[in-house]
Design a protein around this motif. Sequence first.
Motif, PDB file in Angstrom:
ATOM      1  N   ARG A 157       0.838  -1.207   0.000  1.00  0.00           N
ATOM      2  CA  ARG A 157       0.000   0.000   0.000  1.00  0.00           C
ATOM      3  C   ARG A 157       0.872   1.256   0.000  1.00  0.00           C
ATOM      4  O   ARG A 157       0.542   2.248  -0.657  1.00  0.00           O
ATOM      5  N   GLU A 182      -0.382   3.580  -3.000  1.00  0.00           N
ATOM      6  CA  GLU A 182      -1.320   4.662  -2.698  1.00  0.00           C
ATOM      7  C   GLU A 182      -0.759   6.061  -2.945  1.00  0.00           C
ATOM      8  O   GLU A 182      -1.491   6.932  -3.426  1.00  0.00           O
ATOM      9  N   HIS A 206     -10.402   6.429   1.023  1.00  0.00           N
ATOM     10  CA  HIS A 206      -9.338   5.853   0.196  1.00  0.00           C
ATOM     11  C   HIS A 206      -9.875   5.327  -1.132  1.00  0.00           C
ATOM     12  O   HIS A 206      -9.199   5.435  -2.158  1.00  0.00           O
ATOM     13  N   ALA A 217      -8.667   6.484  -4.905  1.00  0.00           N
ATOM     14  CA  ALA A 217      -8.210   5.490  -5.873  1.00  0.00           C
ATOM     15  C   ALA A 217      -9.019   5.574  -7.160  1.00  0.00           C
ATOM     16  O   ALA A 217      -8.471   5.462  -8.265  1.00  0.00           O
ATOM     17  N   ILE A 243      -5.772  -1.433  -4.675  1.00  0.00           N
ATOM     18  CA  ILE A 243      -5.814  -0.689  -3.414  1.00  0.00           C
ATOM     19  C   ILE A 243      -7.022  -1.102  -2.587  1.00  0.00           C
ATOM     20  O   ILE A 243      -6.912  -1.285  -1.364  1.00  0.00           O
TER      21      ILE A 243
END
Length: 241
Positions: A106, A110, A153, A157, A169
């Motif tokens: 990650r 990310e 998140h 993404a 992700i």
Amino acid sequence: MSTTEGAGRVSRTDDAILKLKAMITDGELPAGSRLPNEADLAERLGLSRNSLREAIRALAMLRILDVKQGDGTYVTSLEPTLLLDTMGFVVDFQQDDSVLHFFEVRRILEPSATAMAARRITPETLAVLEDTLALGGPDASVETLVEQDVLFHRTIAEASGNPVLRALIAGLSGPTLRARIWRGYDQSGARERTIAEHTQIYEALAAGEPDVAAACATVHIAGVESFIRHAMDERAAAPGE
């Protein structure tokens, strides 16, 4: 059943899976198409009907095939988000030492996704993120914090514009894992810091600053990773462990 017979059965199922895979990847069975009836397909591929059924069952679990009772079996859309959806299910079962490996990935993915989002994010998506931040108030329950974290998140993404990156992700940190982490956060008093880090990421996205957004995302993911590592060390050092 003997070990030899069991191994042979697995081998025949694997062979059936490979033959079905070839039909899909070669374009003979494109996304959305219906498989021929079981008897015809088994004869055509030189398989027993039991082996074919097991192969279909396995591919259905991987979201490659969709078995519709009374209608037939279809190839799914084969979209990355669908095929990688099972990753999140697997991640939820990992213990802390394995979870760290997922967080290392990650920490690579990310920040890049966040930088891409900073270049492409729309005012409408920024508004969604702003609304998401409001869910994480001081009186929010762990369930609400998990919902907020997942949505925050996932939205970033999606804003990256890359469906494969978005699916990876999403799969690397499922809701169950997030709940475990957030419960630990509540106990350690890290809630406010996490919400502040989310806000920093949002502000960098709103300002259209890819490098800053990526740096903020790196700090955020690394902080969670550090928390898990510290929790592992404390557990290992505890008496009786």
